[in-house]
Design a protein around this motif. Structure first.
Motif, mmCIF file in Angstrom:
data_model
loop_
_atom_site.group_PDB
_atom_site.id
_atom_site.type_symbol
_atom_site.label_atom_id
_atom_site.label_comp_id
_atom_site.label_asym_id
_atom_site.label_seq_id
_atom_site.Cartn_x
_atom_site.Cartn_y
_atom_site.Cartn_z
ATOM 1 N N GLY A 25 0.852 -1.172 0.000
ATOM 2 C CA GLY A 25 0.000 0.000 0.000
ATOM 3 C C GLY A 25 0.892 1.227 0.000
ATOM 4 O O GLY A 25 2.117 1.122 -0.117
ATOM 5 N N ARG A 26 0.306 2.374 0.168
ATOM 6 C CA ARG A 26 1.097 3.597 0.169
ATOM 7 C C ARG A 26 2.023 3.664 1.378
ATOM 8 O O ARG A 26 3.152 4.122 1.280
ATOM 9 C CB ARG A 26 0.158 4.800 0.152
ATOM 10 C CG ARG A 26 0.860 6.089 -0.054
ATOM 11 C CD ARG A 26 -0.109 7.171 -0.355
ATOM 12 N NE ARG A 26 0.635 8.370 -0.693
ATOM 13 C CZ ARG A 26 0.089 9.506 -0.995
ATOM 14 N NH1 ARG A 26 -1.217 9.608 -1.034
ATOM 15 N NH2 ARG A 26 0.824 10.552 -1.280
ATOM 16 N N HIS A 27 1.520 3.213 2.529
ATOM 17 C CA HIS A 27 2.311 3.293 3.752
ATOM 18 C C HIS A 27 2.379 1.959 4.494
ATOM 19 O O HIS A 27 2.657 1.939 5.688
ATOM 20 C CB HIS A 27 1.723 4.350 4.697
ATOM 21 C CG HIS A 27 1.722 5.722 4.115
ATOM 22 N ND1 HIS A 27 2.873 6.468 3.990
ATOM 23 C CD2 HIS A 27 0.732 6.477 3.592
ATOM 24 C CE1 HIS A 27 2.577 7.628 3.432
ATOM 25 N NE2 HIS A 27 1.284 7.652 3.175
ATOM 26 N N CYS A 28 2.108 0.868 3.813
ATOM 27 C CA CYS A 28 2.125 -0.427 4.499
ATOM 28 C C CYS A 28 2.442 -1.559 3.530
ATOM 29 O O CYS A 28 2.313 -1.407 2.324
ATOM 30 C CB CYS A 28 0.785 -0.694 5.186
ATOM 31 S SG CYS A 28 -0.600 -0.789 4.059
ATOM 32 N N ILE A 29 2.863 -2.641 4.092
ATOM 33 C CA ILE A 29 3.099 -3.877 3.353
ATOM 34 C C ILE A 29 2.262 -4.942 4.054
ATOM 35 O O ILE A 29 2.279 -5.033 5.286
ATOM 36 C CB ILE A 29 4.585 -4.261 3.366
ATOM 37 C CG1 ILE A 29 5.400 -3.154 2.693
ATOM 38 C CG2 ILE A 29 4.815 -5.593 2.661
ATOM 39 C CD1 ILE A 29 6.894 -3.345 2.801
ATOM 40 N N PHE A 30 1.520 -5.730 3.294
ATOM 41 C CA PHE A 30 0.582 -6.639 3.945
ATOM 42 C C PHE A 30 0.362 -7.907 3.134
ATOM 43 O O PHE A 30 0.603 -7.948 1.931
ATOM 44 C CB PHE A 30 -0.762 -5.943 4.189
ATOM 45 C CG PHE A 30 -1.382 -5.383 2.935
ATOM 46 C CD1 PHE A 30 -2.230 -6.155 2.168
ATOM 47 C CD2 PHE A 30 -1.116 -4.098 2.526
ATOM 48 C CE1 PHE A 30 -2.805 -5.644 1.014
ATOM 49 C CE2 PHE A 30 -1.674 -3.572 1.379
ATOM 50 C CZ PHE A 30 -2.527 -4.350 0.610
ATOM 51 N N TYR B 135 -7.338 -9.648 1.191
ATOM 52 C CA TYR B 135 -7.863 -8.288 1.209
ATOM 53 C C TYR B 135 -6.789 -7.279 1.627
ATOM 54 O O TYR B 135 -5.828 -7.628 2.298
ATOM 55 C CB TYR B 135 -9.088 -8.191 2.129
ATOM 56 C CG TYR B 135 -8.780 -8.375 3.588
ATOM 57 C CD1 TYR B 135 -8.654 -7.275 4.434
ATOM 58 C CD2 TYR B 135 -8.610 -9.633 4.136
ATOM 59 C CE1 TYR B 135 -8.367 -7.438 5.771
ATOM 60 C CE2 TYR B 135 -8.323 -9.804 5.473
ATOM 61 C CZ TYR B 135 -8.202 -8.701 6.283
ATOM 62 O OH TYR B 135 -7.906 -8.871 7.605
ATOM 63 N N PRO B 136 -6.958 -6.016 1.233
ATOM 64 C CA PRO B 136 -5.985 -4.981 1.581
ATOM 65 C C PRO B 136 -6.186 -4.477 3.010
ATOM 66 O O PRO B 136 -7.284 -4.531 3.569
ATOM 67 C CB PRO B 136 -6.265 -3.872 0.571
ATOM 68 C CG PRO B 136 -7.685 -4.050 0.196
ATOM 69 C CD PRO B 136 -7.969 -5.525 0.297
ATOM 70 N N ALA B 137 -5.118 -3.960 3.571
ATOM 71 C CA ALA B 137 -5.133 -3.489 4.959
ATOM 72 C C ALA B 137 -5.995 -2.249 5.148
ATOM 73 O O ALA B 137 -6.408 -1.951 6.264
ATOM 74 C CB ALA B 137 -3.702 -3.202 5.412
ATOM 75 N N LYS B 138 -6.294 -1.530 4.085
ATOM 76 C CA LYS B 138 -7.039 -0.284 4.240
ATOM 77 C C LYS B 138 -8.539 -0.485 4.450
ATOM 78 O O LYS B 138 -9.253 0.465 4.745
ATOM 79 C CB LYS B 138 -6.804 0.642 3.054
ATOM 80 C CG LYS B 138 -7.351 0.153 1.737
ATOM 81 C CD LYS B 138 -6.990 1.147 0.646
ATOM 82 C CE LYS B 138 -7.484 0.677 -0.712
ATOM 83 N NZ LYS B 138 -7.130 1.652 -1.732
#
Length: 137
Positions: A10-15, A71-74
């Motif tokens: 993501g923009r500020h995360c890895i998941f 699914y994405p963390a956001k």
């Protein structure tokens, strides 16, 4: 569908988040047939795409379905579940009028659901790894 093992950014995360979901029909009424389950798979896949998620696997029986979603963390699981259940109920009712009498007062899904995190290292290994971390003095 294959289990996605890729790590997403993501923009500020890895998941790498996977969840096992189970949806049950209202009062466990036997509403679903093979065609309905196949159509639900397509609907769930579309909704997951809208959430930038991936439907890894889906199957079910006449009164419940199992989903495996990457699914994405956001997005929260509850938001994803609400969309999956709402859209699928509405679309199936429109596309399959023959199932409408088997709905319970116009409702397909029970308001509850089962969700379990999955994939990655087993719980015991993660716990041991965290216990082995060095505490600062």
């Amino acid at each position: 569908m294959l289990l996605s093992s890729e790590i997403r950014h993501g923009r500020h995360c890895i998941f790498q988040l996977h969840v096992h979901l189970v949806f049950v029909t209202k009062y466990r009424h036997r509403v679903l047939d093979g065609d309905a389950i196949n159509r639900l798979g397509a609907i769930f896949s579309k909704v997951c795409g809208d959430f930038e998620a991936q439907l890894v696997e889906m199957d079910g029986e006449d009164n419940h379905v199992h989903l495996l979603v990457h699914y994405p963390a956001k997005h929260s699981i509850s938001t994803l579940v609400n969309s999956l259940k709402g859209v699928s109920s509405r679309m199936l009712r429109l596309e399959r009028p023959d199932l409408r009498p088997r709905y319970w007062k116009g409702v397909l899904w029970s308001p509850s659901y089962f969700a379990a995190s999955c994939a990655g290292a087993p719980f015991g290994i993660l716990k041991a790894y965290i216990e082995q971390q060095k505490k600062p003095l």
